[in-house]
Structure formats: structure tokens, C-alpha cells
Write a protein that holds these residues in place. Structure first.
Motif, PDB file in Angstrom:
ATOM      1  N   HIS A   1       0.842  -1.191   0.000  1.00  0.00           N
ATOM      2  CA  HIS A   1       0.000   0.000   0.000  1.00  0.00           C
ATOM      3  C   HIS A   1       0.882   1.248   0.000  1.00  0.00           C
ATOM      4  CE1 HIS A   1      -3.337  -2.681   0.774  1.00  0.00           C
ATOM      5  NE2 HIS A   1      -2.696  -3.169   1.831  1.00  0.00           N
ATOM      6  N   GLY A   2       0.277   2.390  -0.272  1.00  0.00           N
ATOM      7  CA  GLY A   2       1.012   3.655  -0.259  1.00  0.00           C
ATOM      8  C   GLY A   2       2.019   3.737  -1.390  1.00  0.00           C
ATOM      9  N   ALA A   3       3.047   4.601  -1.198  1.00  0.00           N
ATOM     10  CA  ALA A   3       4.049   4.813  -2.240  1.00  0.00           C
ATOM     11  C   ALA A   3       4.787   3.523  -2.568  1.00  0.00           C
ATOM     12  CB  ALA A   3       5.040   5.891  -1.796  1.00  0.00           C
ATOM     13  N   GLY A   4       5.094   2.728  -1.535  1.00  0.00           N
ATOM     14  CA  GLY A   4       5.774   1.462  -1.774  1.00  0.00           C
ATOM     15  C   GLY A   4       4.951   0.537  -2.655  1.00  0.00           C
ATOM     16  N   GLY A   5       3.643   0.541  -2.433  1.00  0.00           N
ATOM     17  CA  GLY A   5       2.756  -0.279  -3.248  1.00  0.00           C
ATOM     18  C   GLY A   5       2.756   0.151  -4.706  1.00  0.00           C
ATOM     19  N   LEU A   6       2.825   1.458  -4.936  1.00  0.00           N
ATOM     20  CA  LEU A   6       2.914   1.964  -6.311  1.00  0.00           C
ATOM     21  C   LEU A   6       4.169   1.430  -7.000  1.00  0.00           C
ATOM     22  CD1 LEU A   6       1.860   5.722  -5.916  1.00  0.00           C
ATOM     23  CD2 LEU A   6       0.583   3.905  -7.071  1.00  0.00           C
ATOM     24  N   ASN A   7       5.264   1.390  -6.258  1.00  0.00           N
ATOM     25  CA  ASN A   7       6.513   0.893  -6.829  1.00  0.00           C
ATOM     26  C   ASN A   7       6.423  -0.599  -7.153  1.00  0.00           C
ATOM     27  OD1 ASN A   7       7.694   3.424  -6.636  1.00  0.00           O
ATOM     28  ND2 ASN A   7       8.572   3.025  -4.618  1.00  0.00           N
ATOM     29  N   PHE A   8       5.771  -1.365  -6.284  1.00  0.00           N
ATOM     30  CA  PHE A   8       5.580  -2.790  -6.569  1.00  0.00           C
ATOM     31  C   PHE A   8       4.710  -2.971  -7.813  1.00  0.00           C
ATOM     32  CE2 PHE A   8       7.217  -3.827  -2.328  1.00  0.00           C
ATOM     33  CZ  PHE A   8       7.860  -5.033  -2.584  1.00  0.00           C
ATOM     34  N   ARG A   9       3.695  -2.131  -7.958  1.00  0.00           N
ATOM     35  CA  ARG A   9       2.827  -2.251  -9.132  1.00  0.00           C
ATOM     36  C   ARG A   9       3.580  -1.847 -10.400  1.00  0.00           C
ATOM     37  NH1 ARG A   9      -0.900  -1.011  -5.142  1.00  0.00           N
ATOM     38  NH2 ARG A   9      -0.851   1.243  -5.399  1.00  0.00           N
ATOM     39  N   TYR A  10       4.493  -0.905 -10.257  1.00  0.00           N
ATOM     40  CA  TYR A  10       5.344  -0.532 -11.395  1.00  0.00           C
ATOM     41  C   TYR A  10       6.226  -1.722 -11.794  1.00  0.00           C
ATOM     42  CZ  TYR A  10       9.027   1.903 -14.017  1.00  0.00           C
ATOM     43  OH  TYR A  10       9.930   2.297 -14.989  1.00  0.00           O
ATOM     44  N   ALA A  11       6.791  -2.408 -10.805  1.00  0.00           N
ATOM     45  CA  ALA A  11       7.611  -3.593 -11.090  1.00  0.00           C
ATOM     46  C   ALA A  11       6.772  -4.671 -11.774  1.00  0.00           C
ATOM     47  CB  ALA A  11       8.220  -4.129  -9.794  1.00  0.00           C
ATOM     48  N   ARG A  12       5.525  -4.817 -11.339  1.00  0.00           N
ATOM     49  CA  ARG A  12       4.642  -5.790 -11.997  1.00  0.00           C
ATOM     50  C   ARG A  12       4.407  -5.408 -13.453  1.00  0.00           C
ATOM     51  NH1 ARG A  12      -1.465  -6.337  -9.967  1.00  0.00           N
ATOM     52  NH2 ARG A  12      -1.431  -4.187 -10.738  1.00  0.00           N
ATOM     53  N   SER A  13       4.185  -4.131 -13.729  1.00  0.00           N
ATOM     54  CA  SER A  13       3.929  -3.701 -15.113  1.00  0.00           C
ATOM     55  C   SER A  13       5.156  -3.945 -15.993  1.00  0.00           C
ATOM     56  CB  SER A  13       3.515  -2.224 -15.150  1.00  0.00           C
ATOM     57  OG  SER A  13       4.601  -1.370 -14.809  1.00  0.00           O
ATOM     58  N   ILE A  14       6.356  -3.757 -15.440  1.00  0.00           N
ATOM     59  CA  ILE A  14       7.586  -4.040 -16.185  1.00  0.00           C
ATOM     60  C   ILE A  14       7.649  -5.526 -16.530  1.00  0.00           C
ATOM     61  CG2 ILE A  14      10.113  -4.167 -16.005  1.00  0.00           C
ATOM     62  CD1 ILE A  14      10.019  -1.639 -14.290  1.00  0.00           C
ATOM     63  N   THR A  15       7.345  -6.369 -15.551  1.00  0.00           N
ATOM     64  CA  THR A  15       7.387  -7.814 -15.767  1.00  0.00           C
ATOM     65  C   THR A  15       6.377  -8.240 -16.824  1.00  0.00           C
ATOM     66  OG1 THR A  15       7.950  -8.058 -13.417  1.00  0.00           O
ATOM     67  CG2 THR A  15       7.350 -10.058 -14.609  1.00  0.00           C
ATOM     68  N   LYS A  16       5.164  -7.723 -16.724  1.00  0.00           N
ATOM     69  CA  LYS A  16       4.107  -8.101 -17.659  1.00  0.00           C
ATOM     70  C   LYS A  16       4.444  -7.660 -19.083  1.00  0.00           C
ATOM     71  CE  LYS A  16      -0.915  -7.878 -18.229  1.00  0.00           C
ATOM     72  NZ  LYS A  16      -2.188  -7.327 -17.673  1.00  0.00           N
ATOM     73  N   TYR A  17       5.068  -6.516 -19.220  1.00  0.00           N
ATOM     74  CA  TYR A  17       5.374  -5.979 -20.554  1.00  0.00           C
ATOM     75  C   TYR A  17       6.560  -6.694 -21.197  1.00  0.00           C
ATOM     76  CZ  TYR A  17       6.485  -2.694 -24.281  1.00  0.00           C
ATOM     77  OH  TYR A  17       6.750  -2.134 -25.514  1.00  0.00           O
ATOM     78  N   TYR A  18       7.619  -6.898 -20.429  1.00  0.00           N
ATOM     79  CA  TYR A  18       8.866  -7.398 -21.012  1.00  0.00           C
ATOM     80  C   TYR A  18       9.030  -8.914 -20.931  1.00  0.00           C
ATOM     81  CZ  TYR A  18      10.751  -2.656 -21.416  1.00  0.00           C
ATOM     82  OH  TYR A  18      10.974  -1.348 -21.772  1.00  0.00           O
ATOM     83  N   ALA A  19       8.332  -9.573 -20.037  1.00  0.00           N
ATOM     84  CA  ALA A  19       8.569 -11.012 -19.820  1.00  0.00           C
ATOM     85  C   ALA A  19       7.240 -11.751 -19.765  1.00  0.00           C
ATOM     86  CB  ALA A  19       9.365 -11.222 -18.542  1.00  0.00           C
ATOM     87  N   LYS A  20       6.573 -11.820 -20.906  1.00  0.00           N
ATOM     88  CA  LYS A  20       5.207 -12.365 -20.939  1.00  0.00           C
ATOM     89  C   LYS A  20       5.156 -13.815 -20.447  1.00  0.00           C
ATOM     90  CE  LYS A  20       3.620  -9.166 -24.522  1.00  0.00           C
ATOM     91  NZ  LYS A  20       4.790  -8.291 -24.390  1.00  0.00           N
ATOM     92  N   SER A  21       6.118 -14.632 -20.883  1.00  0.00           N
ATOM     93  CA  SER A  21       6.124 -16.040 -20.452  1.00  0.00           C
ATOM     94  C   SER A  21       6.368 -16.132 -18.948  1.00  0.00           C
ATOM     95  CB  SER A  21       7.210 -16.833 -21.196  1.00  0.00           C
ATOM     96  OG  SER A  21       6.944 -16.851 -22.570  1.00  0.00           O
ATOM     97  N   PHE A  22       7.349 -15.385 -18.481  1.00  0.00           N
ATOM     98  CA  PHE A  22       7.704 -15.411 -17.066  1.00  0.00           C
ATOM     99  C   PHE A  22       6.540 -14.897 -16.230  1.00  0.00           C
ATOM    100  CE2 PHE A  22      10.205 -13.482 -13.440  1.00  0.00           C
ATOM    101  CZ  PHE A  22      10.550 -14.692 -12.869  1.00  0.00           C
ATOM    102  N   TYR A  23       5.908 -13.821 -16.687  1.00  0.00           N
ATOM    103  CA  TYR A  23       4.766 -13.246 -15.965  1.00  0.00           C
ATOM    104  C   TYR A  23       3.643 -14.275 -15.835  1.00  0.00           C
ATOM    105  CZ  TYR A  23       0.901 -10.117 -14.791  1.00  0.00           C
ATOM    106  OH  TYR A  23      -0.173  -9.515 -14.176  1.00  0.00           O
TER     107      TYR A  23
END
Length: 295
Positions: free
Chosen positions: A6-28
């Protein structure tokens, strides 16, 4: 200790998730059925890895000196995050939280930085031993960082994680011959090219000579050998995590079969495993390891 999403830290985790989903579709895809804490920690690890890789692979208008300065800045932030347990960097912050929770050694993250720097320093490798160092730094250390997140009971699992990283990076190299040569990079060891009768000019001119195709087949077999040697380590992971790595290994090694089906010629462009097949592999491994309990 729980990951706070939650909070700012949660935003950063969601950003990391978006990077994973975009660049590593199989891994995601392979992470979706992990437990919540392991899943978000996985995104944090991958987010850092992709971020530093992109500094070199997508340098924008930066000079080499500016790229090196950016990597040095990441190194400094990582060292501070490990020392102080916090960071304001949007990628390093979630990674540092995951590293603290799962006790990921800093040396692996620093090795990753050394690996991406190798792409700024050299575009040819004289021997496989030299190439192995590169593969270890940019791929094996990802597996070594992921192993504590996935959970393991036997320290030997780390030896197998290194092998799986080598297999996956060799697969990347074989899949990406065309785009790598367009970037001026040839990853095939020069001494092996000489032994097979392949020249830089053959690759730069996109000539799939019989000698080149034979060298490709040799390296496909080498990558398969590393996949096979890595497999016992997957059974050493926590039961709930095994399916994800079995599936990731099967999906990634499937790229080698796709290359073989095309006569081992990488020049028409990237091969890929269709999404439907990826889902079938993932569900099959989920049933095999979680439902039927076969590691």
C-alpha cells in the motif's frame, strides 16, 4: 515480515509488476499462481533486472559515459538500500524490500550490474568460458536471486539455478542472433566459429551457410544439456513454487524446438512459443506438481 503493498511502496511494486508483464510475458504467466508474497517479490526482482538491462540495451541519446554513470548510480543506490533498508528509487525500493524479506545477497545484484556493463565493453567473446561469465552475470544471478523467494530446502538448489540461467541465456542468444548482430554484437565464441568455419561476415550478411547451421545445432544441443542438468534443482524448491519454474523451463526450452523446426536458421526473425501452448504447459505443470504431487 510481509511485503507492504500500500502507499508509495505499493505503487513501486505495481510498477515492477507492469515491467514484468510488458517485457517477460512467459515469465509473468508463470508467476500468476504463486502465493501473493512470492509473486510480488518476483516482480520486484525482475523489475530491477529489466531496469538495469534497459539502461544498456535502450540507451536513448546517452553517451557511453552517461550510461556508465547511470549504472554507477544504481550501484550506489543498491549499496545504500542494503545498508539502510530503504530507498526512494522506484525500482530499487521494492527490490530492497524483497531482498530484506528473503535475504537475497547483494553480491548477486552487483554481479548483474557487471553483466550489463559487459555489453558496453565488448561485442565479441573469444571462448565459451568468457561467454559463460556473461551468461552467469545477466541470467544465472536472476535465478540465484529468485531461489530464496521461491523457497528451497537444499543449498544445492543454487547450483542448479545457475545452470538454468545459463540455459535460458543461451536460448536468448540463439533466438536473437538477428537483432544482436544489428546492434553490432556476436555472442558465438570466436574460437568455436573458427572451428565450424563461420565468419563474422557470414552472420553480419545473414548467410545461413551449412557451417553456420551446424554451429547453431551444436549450441541448441548445448543449451538443452544445461536445461537437463538444471532439472533436479527444481524439485528442491518449495512444493508450491515448483510448477512455475518447471513451466518456465519448458516454455523457454520450447524456443529451441521452434528454431530446429525452421532448420536452425535465426535470420527470418524471432521464434516464439504461442500463448495457447504456454498456458497448456503452465496448467500441466500445475496439475503435475500441486495436484498429483510429482516433483
Amino acid at each position: 515480515m510481509k511485503l507492504h503493498l500500500h502507499g508509495a511502496g505499493g505503487l513501486n511494486f505495481r510498477y515492477a509488476r507492469s515491467i514484468t508483464k510488458y517485457y517477460a510475458k512467459s515469465f509473468y504467466l508463470c508467476t500468476l499462481l504463486l502465493s501473493k508474497q512470492k509473486r510480488w517479490a518476483t516482480y520486484a526482482v525482475y523489475g530491477l533486472c529489466r531496469y538495469v538491462d534497459n539502461i544498456v540495451d535502450s540507451p536513448r541519446a546517452r553517451s557511453r559515459e552517461e550510461v556508465l554513470a547511470e549504472i554507477r548510480h544504481v550501484e550506489s543506490e543498491l549499496r545504500i538500500a542494503y545498508r539502510e533498508g530503504e530507498s526512494q528509487h522506484p525500482v530499487i525500493q521494492p527490490f530492497s524490500v524483497a531482498a530484506q524479506k528473503y535475504k537475497i545477497p547483494m553480491e548477486y545484484a552487483l554481479d548483474l550490474l557487471k553483466g550489463v556493463l559487459m555489453d558496453t565493453e565488448k561485442n565479441r567473446y573469444q571462448t565459451f568460458d568468457e561467454l559463460y561469465v556473461f551468461c552467469y552475470r545477466v541470467a544465472s544471478v536472476v535465478g540465484l536471486m529468485m531461489t530464496p523467494v521461491l523457497g528451497y530446502s537444499n543449498p544445492t538448489a543454487l547450483v542448479y539455478a545457475e545452470k538454468l540461467g545459463i540455459a535460458m541465456q543461451l536460448t536468448n542468444i540463439l533466438r536473437d542472433v538477428l537483432e544482436d548482430k544489428n546492434a553490432g554484437r556476436i555472442y558465438f565464441p570466436q574460437d568455436e566459429m573458427k572451428r565450424f568455419g563461420v565468419t563474422d561476415e557470414d552472420i553480419l550478411a545473414e548467410r545461413p551457410t551449412p557451417q553456420f547451421l551446424e554451429m547453431m545445432k551444436f549450441n541448441i544441443d548445448r543449451a538443452r544439456k544445461y536445461y537437463q542438468e538444471s532439472e533436479p534443482g527444481i524439485a528442491m524448491l518449495d512444493k508450491e513454487s515448483q510448477f512455475a519454474i518447471y513451466a518456465a523451463s519448458a516454455i523457454y526450452s520450447g524456443i529451441l524446438g521452434k528454431l530446429e523446426a525452421r532448420g536452425c536458421d535465426p535470420f527470418p526473425g524471432r521464434v516464439f512459443v504461442p500463448k495457447g501452448k504456454k498456458i497448456r504447459i503452465l496448467l500441466g505443470e500445475l496439475l503435475r506438481t500441486r495436484i498429483f504431487g510429482k516433483g
